[in-house]
Design a protein around this motif. Structure first.
Motif, PDB file in Angstrom:
ATOM      1  N   GLN A  46       0.859  -1.188   0.000  1.00 53.18           N
ATOM      2  CA  GLN A  46       0.000   0.000   0.000  1.00 53.18           C
ATOM      3  C   GLN A  46       0.893   1.235   0.000  1.00 53.18           C
ATOM      4  O   GLN A  46       1.662   1.443   0.937  1.00 53.18           O
ATOM      5  N   VAL A  47       0.794   1.998  -1.046  1.00 57.58           N
ATOM      6  CA  VAL A  47       1.623   3.195  -1.188  1.00 57.58           C
ATOM      7  C   VAL A  47       0.776   4.406  -0.828  1.00 57.58           C
ATOM      8  O   VAL A  47      -0.287   4.638  -1.430  1.00 57.58           O
ATOM      9  N   LYS A  48       1.226   5.178   0.160  1.00 57.93           N
ATOM     10  CA  LYS A  48       0.477   6.343   0.618  1.00 57.93           C
ATOM     11  C   LYS A  48       1.230   7.624   0.243  1.00 57.93           C
ATOM     12  O   LYS A  48       2.420   7.758   0.515  1.00 57.93           O
ATOM     13  N   LEU A  49       0.492   8.543  -0.363  1.00 55.86           N
ATOM     14  CA  LEU A  49       1.064   9.827  -0.775  1.00 55.86           C
ATOM     15  C   LEU A  49       0.517  10.937   0.116  1.00 55.86           C
ATOM     16  O   LEU A  49      -0.679  10.962   0.437  1.00 55.86           O
ATOM     17  N   ASN A  50       1.385  11.832   0.511  1.00 58.11           N
ATOM     18  CA  ASN A  50       0.983  12.982   1.326  1.00 58.11           C
ATOM     19  C   ASN A  50       0.534  14.139   0.428  1.00 58.11           C
ATOM     20  O   ASN A  50       1.128  14.390  -0.630  1.00 58.11           O
ATOM     21  N   GLY A  51      -0.540  14.807   0.860  1.00 53.74           N
ATOM     22  CA  GLY A  51      -1.029  15.957   0.107  1.00 53.74           C
ATOM     23  C   GLY A  51      -0.012  17.086   0.097  1.00 53.74           C
ATOM     24  O   GLY A  51       0.716  17.306   1.077  1.00 53.74           O
ATOM     25  N   LYS A  52       0.021  17.792  -1.009  1.00 49.90           N
ATOM     26  CA  LYS A  52       0.990  18.876  -1.164  1.00 49.90           C
ATOM     27  C   LYS A  52       0.248  20.205  -1.256  1.00 49.90           C
ATOM     28  O   LYS A  52      -0.640  20.366  -2.098  1.00 49.90           O
ATOM     29  N   SER A  53       0.603  21.125  -0.390  1.00 47.33           N
ATOM     30  CA  SER A  53      -0.005  22.458  -0.389  1.00 47.33           C
ATOM     31  C   SER A  53       0.850  23.406  -1.218  1.00 47.33           C
ATOM     32  O   SER A  53       2.079  23.456  -1.058  1.00 47.33           O
ATOM     33  N   ILE A  54       0.195  24.144  -2.077  1.00 45.46           N
ATOM     34  CA  ILE A  54       0.881  25.106  -2.941  1.00 45.46           C
ATOM     35  C   ILE A  54       0.378  26.495  -2.595  1.00 45.46           C
ATOM     36  O   ILE A  54      -0.824  26.787  -2.706  1.00 45.46           O
ATOM     37  N   ASN A  55       1.259  27.349  -2.142  1.00 45.63           N
ATOM     38  CA  ASN A  55       0.907  28.729  -1.803  1.00 45.63           C
ATOM     39  C   ASN A  55       1.016  29.598  -3.046  1.00 45.63           C
ATOM     40  O   ASN A  55       2.105  29.789  -3.596  1.00 45.63           O
ATOM     41  N   LEU A  56      -0.119  30.098  -3.491  1.00 40.72           N
ATOM     42  CA  LEU A  56      -0.137  30.965  -4.666  1.00 40.72           C
ATOM     43  C   LEU A  56       0.050  32.413  -4.252  1.00 40.72           C
ATOM     44  O   LEU A  56      -0.330  32.817  -3.136  1.00 40.72           O
ATOM     45  N   PRO A  57       0.620  33.225  -5.108  1.00 37.20           N
ATOM     46  CA  PRO A  57       0.779  34.650  -4.772  1.00 37.20           C
ATOM     47  C   PRO A  57      -0.566  35.347  -4.670  1.00 37.20           C
ATOM     48  O   PRO A  57      -1.545  34.955  -5.318  1.00 37.20           O
ATOM     49  N   VAL A  58      -0.598  36.392  -3.841  1.00 40.88           N
ATOM     50  CA  VAL A  58      -1.842  37.138  -3.631  1.00 40.88           C
ATOM     51  C   VAL A  58      -2.155  37.967  -4.871  1.00 40.88           C
ATOM     52  O   VAL A  58      -1.277  38.639  -5.431  1.00 40.88           O
ATOM     53  N   VAL A  59      -3.413  37.898  -5.281  1.00 38.77           N
ATOM     54  CA  VAL A  59      -3.864  38.661  -6.446  1.00 38.77           C
ATOM     55  C   VAL A  59      -4.979  39.603  -6.006  1.00 38.77           C
ATOM     56  O   VAL A  59      -5.956  39.169  -5.387  1.00 38.77           O
ATOM     57  N   HIS A  60      -4.835  40.873  -6.285  1.00 34.57           N
ATOM     58  CA  HIS A  60      -5.851  41.881  -5.980  1.00 34.57           C
ATOM     59  C   HIS A  60      -6.631  42.185  -7.262  1.00 34.57           C
ATOM     60  O   HIS A  60      -6.052  42.592  -8.266  1.00 34.57           O
ATOM     61  N   VAL A  61      -7.923  41.971  -7.203  1.00 35.46           N
ATOM     62  CA  VAL A  61      -8.785  42.186  -8.359  1.00 35.46           C
ATOM     63  C   VAL A  61      -9.585  43.469  -8.134  1.00 35.46           C
ATOM     64  O   VAL A  61     -10.282  43.609  -7.133  1.00 35.46           O
ATOM     65  N   PHE A  62      -9.476  44.388  -9.069  1.00 35.30           N
ATOM     66  CA  PHE A  62     -10.220  45.641  -9.012  1.00 35.30           C
ATOM     67  C   PHE A  62     -11.137  45.717 -10.236  1.00 35.30           C
ATOM     68  O   PHE A  62     -10.652  45.797 -11.367  1.00 35.30           O
ATOM     69  N   PRO A  63     -12.461  45.672 -10.035  1.00 34.19           N
ATOM     70  CA  PRO A  63     -13.370  45.669 -11.194  1.00 34.19           C
ATOM     71  C   PRO A  63     -13.535  47.031 -11.846  1.00 34.19           C
ATOM     72  O   PRO A  63     -14.178  47.119 -12.892  1.00 34.19           O
ATOM     73  N   TRP A  64     -12.993  48.082 -11.227  1.00 33.33           N
ATOM     74  CA  TRP A  64     -13.153  49.419 -11.791  1.00 33.33           C
ATOM     75  C   TRP A  64     -11.856  49.854 -12.465  1.00 33.33           C
ATOM     76  O   TRP A  64     -10.774  49.755 -11.896  1.00 33.33           O
ATOM     77  N   ALA A  65     -12.006  50.324 -13.681  1.00 36.07           N
ATOM     78  CA  ALA A  65     -10.819  50.744 -14.436  1.00 36.07           C
ATOM     79  C   ALA A  65     -10.264  52.064 -13.917  1.00 36.07           C
ATOM     80  O   ALA A  65      -9.056  52.282 -13.931  1.00 36.07           O
ATOM     81  N   THR A  66     -11.142  52.959 -13.480  1.00 41.68           N
ATOM     82  CA  THR A  66     -10.703  54.273 -12.999  1.00 41.68           C
ATOM     83  C   THR A  66     -11.378  54.580 -11.672  1.00 41.68           C
ATOM     84  O   THR A  66     -12.355  53.931 -11.269  1.00 41.68           O
ATOM     85  N   THR A  67     -10.871  55.611 -11.001  1.00 50.94           N
ATOM     86  CA  THR A  67     -11.457  56.053  -9.735  1.00 50.94           C
ATOM     87  C   THR A  67     -12.845  56.632  -9.949  1.00 50.94           C
ATOM     88  O   THR A  67     -13.739  56.472  -9.101  1.00 50.94           O
ATOM     89  N   ASP A  68     -13.057  57.302 -11.063  1.00 50.60           N
ATOM     90  CA  ASP A  68     -14.375  57.892 -11.341  1.00 50.60           C
ATOM     91  C   ASP A  68     -15.443  56.812 -11.476  1.00 50.60           C
ATOM     92  O   ASP A  68     -16.583  56.982 -11.003  1.00 50.60           O
ATOM     93  N   GLU A  69     -15.107  55.698 -12.110  1.00 53.45           N
ATOM     94  CA  GLU A  69     -16.072  54.604 -12.219  1.00 53.45           C
ATOM     95  C   GLU A  69     -16.412  54.026 -10.842  1.00 53.45           C
ATOM     96  O   GLU A  69     -17.568  53.687 -10.566  1.00 53.45           O
ATOM     97  N   PHE A  70     -15.400  53.945  -9.984  1.00 52.14           N
ATOM     98  CA  PHE A  70     -15.654  53.460  -8.635  1.00 52.14           C
ATOM     99  C   PHE A  70     -16.585  54.409  -7.876  1.00 52.14           C
ATOM    100  O   PHE A  70     -17.524  53.971  -7.204  1.00 52.14           O
ATOM    101  N   LYS A  71     -16.352  55.725  -7.971  1.00 51.50           N
ATOM    102  CA  LYS A  71     -17.207  56.693  -7.282  1.00 51.50           C
ATOM    103  C   LYS A  71     -18.639  56.624  -7.800  1.00 51.50           C
ATOM    104  O   LYS A  71     -19.605  56.694  -7.020  1.00 51.50           O
ATOM    105  N   LYS A  72     -18.791  56.464  -9.108  1.00 53.48           N
ATOM    106  CA  LYS A  72     -20.130  56.390  -9.691  1.00 53.48           C
ATOM    107  C   LYS A  72     -20.884  55.164  -9.188  1.00 53.48           C
ATOM    108  O   LYS A  72     -22.053  55.248  -8.791  1.00 53.48           O
ATOM    109  N   ASP A  73     -20.229  54.010  -9.191  1.00 55.88           N
ATOM    110  CA  ASP A  73     -20.883  52.795  -8.704  1.00 55.88           C
ATOM    111  C   ASP A  73     -21.157  52.864  -7.208  1.00 55.88           C
ATOM    112  O   ASP A  73     -22.183  52.348  -6.728  1.00 55.88           O
ATOM    113  N   PHE A  74     -20.250  53.517  -6.465  1.00 54.85           N
ATOM    114  CA  PHE A  74     -20.442  53.621  -5.015  1.00 54.85           C
ATOM    115  C   PHE A  74     -21.632  54.510  -4.678  1.00 54.85           C
ATOM    116  O   PHE A  74     -22.419  54.209  -3.775  1.00 54.85           O
TER     117      PHE A  74
END
Length: 212
Positions: free
Chosen positions: A101-129
């Motif tokens: 019986q061969v047992k494999l240990n799970g491997k954790s992969i830490n991905l880099p943090v990604v910041h997603v901004f749905p607004w292209a400009t500050t004005d679009e953010f103010k309008k939606d807000f």
């Protein structure tokens, strides 16, 4: 010529001995690949025989594998999401069959943090807000539910319960009884006054009494 024949016989003998030696250390290697964390099967794991020119075998969808190898062969088990494990087949395997019986240990992969901004400009953010609709809190929901408009709407749509039906029936019966036994004063009836004056005028004429 004799020397050539001796050399050929020596080569054939050595090859036969080597082939016999290789066939003696053949092993039917079988087993199942499991997860070390949950003991669940790992399907289609890759099994690489490092000692035999990196020959590759696969476990089936139930994690089972079985193939021919040699004693002291080094085998590497790998699967996506798991750390690799190395297994060495021991020497002098009984009945040329080795199960594991061969047992494999799970491997954790830490991905880099990604910041997603749905607004292209500050004005679009103010309008939606500024146009964003904020959900009502509990106090605002209670205030709307207790408003006169909301209660009136519920009164028109919700059916009456038994208590309301009983009260309405009692009020109707009481009103019927009052109408049946009520007495209307003729002095407050203008039609009665007209009939009374008409009777007086007719009586005076029959007696010959002048209005003057």
């Amino acid at each position: 010529m004799k020397r050539l024949i001796f050399i050929l016989l020596t080569i054939i003998t050595a090859s036969s001995a080597f082939a016999q030696q290789n066939s003696d250390d053949l092993v039917q290697f079988s087993g199942v690949v499991l997860s070390a964390d949950s003991s669940t099967v790992i399907p289609y794991a890759t099994i690489t025989n490092v000692s035999n020119k990196n020959q590759v075998n696969l476990s089936n969808y139930k994690g089972y594998f079985s193939f021919v190898a040699h004693e002291r062969d080094t085998l590497r088990f790998t699967s996506i999401g798991y750390s690799s494990t190395v297994v060495i087949i021991p020497s002098n395997v009984k009945d040329h069959s080795y199960t594991l019986q061969v047992k494999l240990n799970g491997k954790s992969i830490n991905l880099p943090v990604v910041h997603v901004f749905p607004w292209a400009t500050t004005d679009e953010f103010k309008k939606d807000f500024m146009t964003m609709k904020i959900a009502d809190d509990d106090l605002e929901i209670a205030r709307k539910n207790l408003s006169g408009k909301s209660i009136a709407s519920l009164g028109r749509t919700l059916p009456r319960d038994s208590k309301e039906i009983q009260n309405a029936w009692s009020q109707g019966e009481t009103q019927n009884l009052m109408n049946q036994h009520s007495y209307t004063n003729p002095l407050f009836n203008p039609f009665a006054w007209g009939a009374f004056i008409k009777e007086i005028t007719a009586g005076n004429k029959s007696r010959g009494v002048s209005d003057n």
